[in-house]
Structures are given as structure tokens and as C-alpha cells.
Design an enzyme around this catalytic site. Structure first.
Site, mmCIF file in Angstrom:
data_model
loop_
_atom_site.group_PDB
_atom_site.id
_atom_site.type_symbol
_atom_site.label_atom_id
_atom_site.label_comp_id
_atom_site.label_asym_id
_atom_site.label_seq_id
_atom_site.Cartn_x
_atom_site.Cartn_y
_atom_site.Cartn_z
ATOM 1 N N ALA A 1 0.831 -1.214 0.000
ATOM 2 C CA ALA A 1 0.000 0.000 0.000
ATOM 3 C C ALA A 1 0.862 1.259 0.000
ATOM 4 C CB ALA A 1 -0.903 0.008 1.227
ATOM 5 N N PRO A 2 0.452 2.313 -0.694
ATOM 6 C CA PRO A 2 -0.812 2.479 -1.431
ATOM 7 C C PRO A 2 -0.830 1.877 -2.836
ATOM 8 C CG PRO A 2 0.439 4.517 -1.469
ATOM 9 C CD PRO A 2 1.223 3.573 -0.605
ATOM 10 N N GLY B 1 2.055 2.064 -5.334
ATOM 11 C CA GLY B 1 2.968 2.619 -6.342
ATOM 12 C C GLY B 1 3.769 1.544 -7.047
ATOM 13 N N GLU C 1 -0.964 -6.076 1.766
ATOM 14 C CA GLU C 1 -0.740 -5.019 2.757
ATOM 15 C C GLU C 1 -1.274 -5.494 4.107
ATOM 16 O OE1 GLU C 1 0.775 -2.019 3.157
ATOM 17 O OE2 GLU C 1 -0.094 -2.007 5.160
ATOM 18 N N ARG D 1 -5.032 0.532 5.044
ATOM 19 C CA ARG D 1 -4.147 0.765 3.901
ATOM 20 C C ARG D 1 -4.425 -0.245 2.781
ATOM 21 N NH1 ARG D 1 0.176 4.131 4.411
ATOM 22 N NH2 ARG D 1 1.535 2.862 3.111
ATOM 23 N N CYS E 1 13.158 3.751 1.655
ATOM 24 C CA CYS E 1 13.355 5.164 1.300
ATOM 25 C C CYS E 1 14.204 5.798 2.397
ATOM 26 C CB CYS E 1 12.024 5.869 1.087
ATOM 27 S SG CYS E 1 10.944 5.820 2.501
#
Ligand code: SAM
Length: 459
Positions: free
Chosen positions: A111-112, A114, A133, A138, A230
Site C-alpha cells: 500500500a498504497p 505505487g 498489505e 491501507r 526510502c
């Protein structure tokens, strides 16, 4: 953009990674505005706005000159594109440049959506994706984005990584875009700076190991594991490579890079040899901070196949026979490769080559959506679902009506519509030829079937 103080321990860590001089460049870059980028849906037709620039490592990704109001663009709601920062789209380069075989893929932390919409686009009709998920709310957003993407090659599940244990060696590719400390989001999300602490990094690293301890076992012989975060720190990145090579047998994969992209390759020495990682720094690339690594399962590793299914038994789903499925396919304008299931009187379709895989998955996972939901039937007539409108499946026998932008936005707000020239009955409304959903013209009024929970509230 205002400058927010960075935690001293974070600065120290970044100076260790970059050196004093380069750290200054990094420091300046995270106070700049991020660039907006979108990835288009290759299975839906969409005219790009002017002034776009191709993202060099992606076939479908583009930088936009400025950030428009996506909420007020009907094409966005039609699943014509997904708003995604550029670094993440490097996955497209990994898949294409390495010619990673298509097949059964799993996105374990999806999720979401991408990365799932990217994987689904790569697979097209030649693969099937499980987009999972763990957090229920979510998973709902993920489901909505998968429905809008509309490719029909995806199952959305809401499970803890532990629930995948019976599916060891089952997937051709597993992607884990792990929950992380988010150092790469400091530019986009200043709150991430305030939440950062060395303790949080440790906590994230431990959680990632728990997830990867399950995920590492799910890849079949010759398959691929992709791990991304990230964040920049080594505990959540290179340390995970070491962990994976200690726990499982994996081989390194090196990805071709164009030096002009300024992506930094990292090398991690393990007992199994050197493994490669790819770091995206915001002062070097026009994307957010990102780390990704690819590992390959040896050819002699364990693999499991779905096996022959006897009679399909499930508490909610009922499989339609091959004959019934072929009839339904020809009714909607397809050539008979579909396998249909019924859930609460509604028909769902998947490509029949994934039948055995889907049926095995359905024994272990909490499914939230799969394939395409077409809707219910009353005698010979369809009560078409919104999901069908947004999917790329044909809609034989239904009339279409093109809306202008204002009308399309009124439809998406679920307001009453007055449309002159609208034919009677069920009509699929489109914007720039992109299906948006259904209306039913009863003669004296028009019912708007846009899902209530999706309606846009912006005026
Ligand atoms: N891949 C997504 C995308 O590109 O749109 C973003 C994924 S986000 C970085 C990480 C996801 O992991 C979140 O959706 C979060 O809810 C989920 N998550 C949190 N804790 C988890 C856990 N213990 N196991 C698996 N997933 C978890």
C-alpha cells in the site's frame, strides 16, 4: 521552503556516508522543492500534458513542469497514470534491463500501490501479482488503486508476512518495499525529520529483519528478491543484504547503470561474495532518497508448484465451470481464456492460466480483491460493476457517452447529472475516451453509480 533542523545524530551518519563536502550539497538539496512525476498506465490511452520530461530510467515515467491538482483531473481517477516519485521507478529499469522473467509476483508491503501498479504494468497479460498489505485501512486504499489501474492481473490481500509461510518457494519474484525510518522523505515530508531518532532506526531494522526472514523463503529457485527502502542508513540497507545472505542462499545481481543518472552503486562484502545496492541521493538525482538491491535465488533452491486442484472449495468463492467461463467470456467480447468465480452473486474474472495458483493462494490469504469484478446478472442482463468500467476488459453491448471536464467532475463528485443526448439504460461514461464509471438513464432521471466512498469532495 523553510529549513527545519536536522537531528545531530542524523547529520553525523550522513557525513559518514558522504563526507563533509558532499554532505553540504545533500543538506541544501533537501530544502528544495521535490519534483513531481507521474507514471502512465501503458494499457490505457492518455495524452500527456505539454512540458514533460522523460525519467531516464523509466519508459513510462515523466517529470511534470509543475504540480497540478490531480484530484481535479478526471484522467487521474480513470487510472490513466499514477503519481510516483522518480527514484522508485528504477524498478522498471531493473525488470527491463535484466529481462526478469514474468510469472507469479508478490509485493509484500504494497500500500498504497505505487510499486504494485508498476509491477502489474510490466507483467501485463503474462503474469499475476499478489499485492499484499498488512494494515487493513491501507489495504483498502491499495485495493482502490489496483481497481483504478484496471489490468485484472492482480490479487489484493490483507495479511501479515507470517501468513505466507505455506507459500515457500512459490513466487518468481518477491518485492519488499519495507516500512523504514524514511530519511529519504525528509524533503517531501518534513514531519519525517521530527520522527527520526537512532532508536527508531534500530526498531525499523529489527522489523525489517522479521519481515525479510519470511520474505526470503518465498522466492522459488531461479527467482528474484527485490528489497527497497526510502532511507539512507546502512542498518536498514546493507545490513539487510548481510542478513539475507546469512539466512538464505542468494546470489548477487548487478544492474547496468548509465553514469549520467548519478545513481550510486554500493558493494557489500558477504561470505557469498559481493552484493550490490543502489542509492539515490536527492543532491544527485531528481528523485527522493531511495535504496534498492536485487538478489537471485540459486537454481537448486526449493520451489513449490500449486499442484493439481481437485474440486475447488472455499468458504465464500464458487468457481464456475470451464464451459460457464467460456460462455461468460464470449458474452463480454473475449476469446475464452477467462476463469470466473462468484462471490455474493457477483462475477469475478481472472486469466485461466493462473487458476491453480489463484486457488492455492485463496486457501491461505485474506483476499480483498482479485482479477476484475464484472458485477451481477439478472436473467440475461448485467448489472455492471464500477470495477468492470475501470478495467481494460471489453464491455461488449454497452453504450458509451463522452463527458466534458465539468461533467466528468460532477460525475466524480457523485452529483446529479443532466446530460442531453444520453441514451436510455446502462451507459458507460468516459472522459477523453477513458472509462470513468456507469450511469443509468431511466428517462425521467439519471442515476449516478460512482462509488460513494470514492467521490471527490473538492469543489
Ligand atoms: N510499496 C508501497 C508503494 O510503493 O506504494 C509503499 C510501501 S511502504 C514503504 C511500507 C508498507 O509496509 C506500508 O504500507 C506499511 O503499512 C507496511 N508495513 C508496516 N509494518 C509492516 C509489517 N510488519 N510487515 C509488513 N508490512 C508492514
Amino acid at each position: 521552503m523553510t529549513t527545519i533542523q536536522l537531528p545531530p545524530a542524523f547529520e553525523k551518519q550522513m557525513i559518514h556516508l558522504l563526507g563533509e563536502e558532499e554532505y553540504e550539497e545533500f543538506r541544501n538539496a533537501i530544502d528544495q522543492e521535490p519534483r513531481t512525476s507521474i507514471r502512465i498506465n501503458p494499457f490505457k490511452q492518455f495524452s500527456l500534458p505539454g512540458n514533460t520530461e522523460r525519467i531516464p530510467w523509466s519508459v513510462n515515467g515523466y517529470f511534470l513542469e509543475e504540480r497540478p491538482s490531480f484530484t481535479l483531473d478526471p484522467a487521474f481517477h480513470a487510472g490513466a497514470y499514477y503519481v510516483q516519485e522518480a527514484s522508485s521507478m528504477f524498478i522498471e529499469h531493473i525488470l527491463r534491463s535484466h529481462e526478469i522473467p514474468k510469472g507469479l509476483y508478490l509485493d509484500l508491503a504494497a500500500a498504497p500501490g505505487g510499486k504494485s501498479t508498476l509491477l502489474a504494468s510490466y507483467l501485463g497479460a503474462d503474469g499475476f501479482l499478489v499485492a499484499n498489505e498488512v494494515i487493513q485501512a491501507r489495504a483498502q486504499v491499495l485495493k482502490e488503486n489496483i481497481i483504478k489501474w484496471g489490468l485484472g492481473n492482480t490479487l489484493v490481500s490483507n495479511n501479515d508476512p507470517e501468513h505466507f509461510e505455506p507459500l515457500e518457494g512459490f513466487f518468481d519474484l518477491v518485492l519488499v518495499d519495507a516500512p523504514c525510518s524514511g530519511e529519504g522523505m525528509f524533503r517531501k515530508d518534513p514531519q519525517a525529520r521530527e520522527e527520526w531518532s537512532p532508536d527508531h532506526v534500530n526498531l525499523c531494522s529489527l522489523r525489517q529483519k522479521r519481515i525479510m526472514d519470511k520474505a526470503g523463503a518465498l522466492v522459488k529457485a531461479g527467482g528474484y528478491l527485490i528489497y527497497s527502502t526510502c532511507t539512507f542508513n546502512e542498518s536498514e540497507n546493507e545490513e539487510m543484504i548481510r542478513f539475507l545472505t546469512e539466512e538464505f542462499s542468494y546470489e548477487p545481481v548487478r544492474i547496468d547503470l548509465d553514469p549520467s543518472w548519478k545513481i550510486r552503486e554500493t558493494q557489500t562484502q558477504t561470505e557469498e561474495g559481493i552484493f550490490y545496492g543502489y542509492r539515490f541521493y536527492p543532491h544527485r538525482v531528481a528523485g527522493e532518497g531511495f535504496f534498492i538491491t536485487v538478489l537471485k535465488r540459486p537454481e537448486d533452491a526449493y520451489s513449490s508448484e500449486p499442484g493439481k486442484t481437485k474440486e475447488f472449495k472455499h468458504p465464500f468463492l464458487k468457481a464456475q465451470s470451464q464451459r460457464e467461463s467460456q460462455d461468460l467470456d464470449s458474452e463480454i467480447g473475449l476469446d475464452g481464456n477467462g476463469q470466473y468465480y462468484m462471490l455474493n452473486d457477483s462475477y469475478f474474472r481472472i486469466d485461466s492460466q493462473w487458476k491453480a495458483y489463484f486457488e492455492k493462494l485463496s486457501q491461505h490469504l485474506s483476499i480483498r480483491y482479485f482479477g476484475v469484478e464484472l458485477g451481477k446478472k439478472q436473467k440475461m442482463d448485467w448489472i455492471p460493476s464500477h470495477e468492470w468500467a475501470l478495467s481494460i476488459l471489453p464491455k461488449k453491448g454497452f453504450l458509451k457517452f463522452e463527458l466534458n471536464k465539468e461533467q466528468a467532475l460532477e460525475f466524480l463528485r457523485k452529483n446529479d447529472l443532466e446530460l442531453s443526448g444520453l441514451p436510455l439504460g446502462w451507459v458507460m461514461v468516459t472522459y477523453q475516451n477513458l472509462p470513468l464509471g456507469w450511469v443509468k438513464n431511466l428517462g425521467n432521471r439519471v442515476n449516478n453509480y460512482y462509488p460513494k466512498e470514492w467521490r471527490i469532495r473538492l469543489v
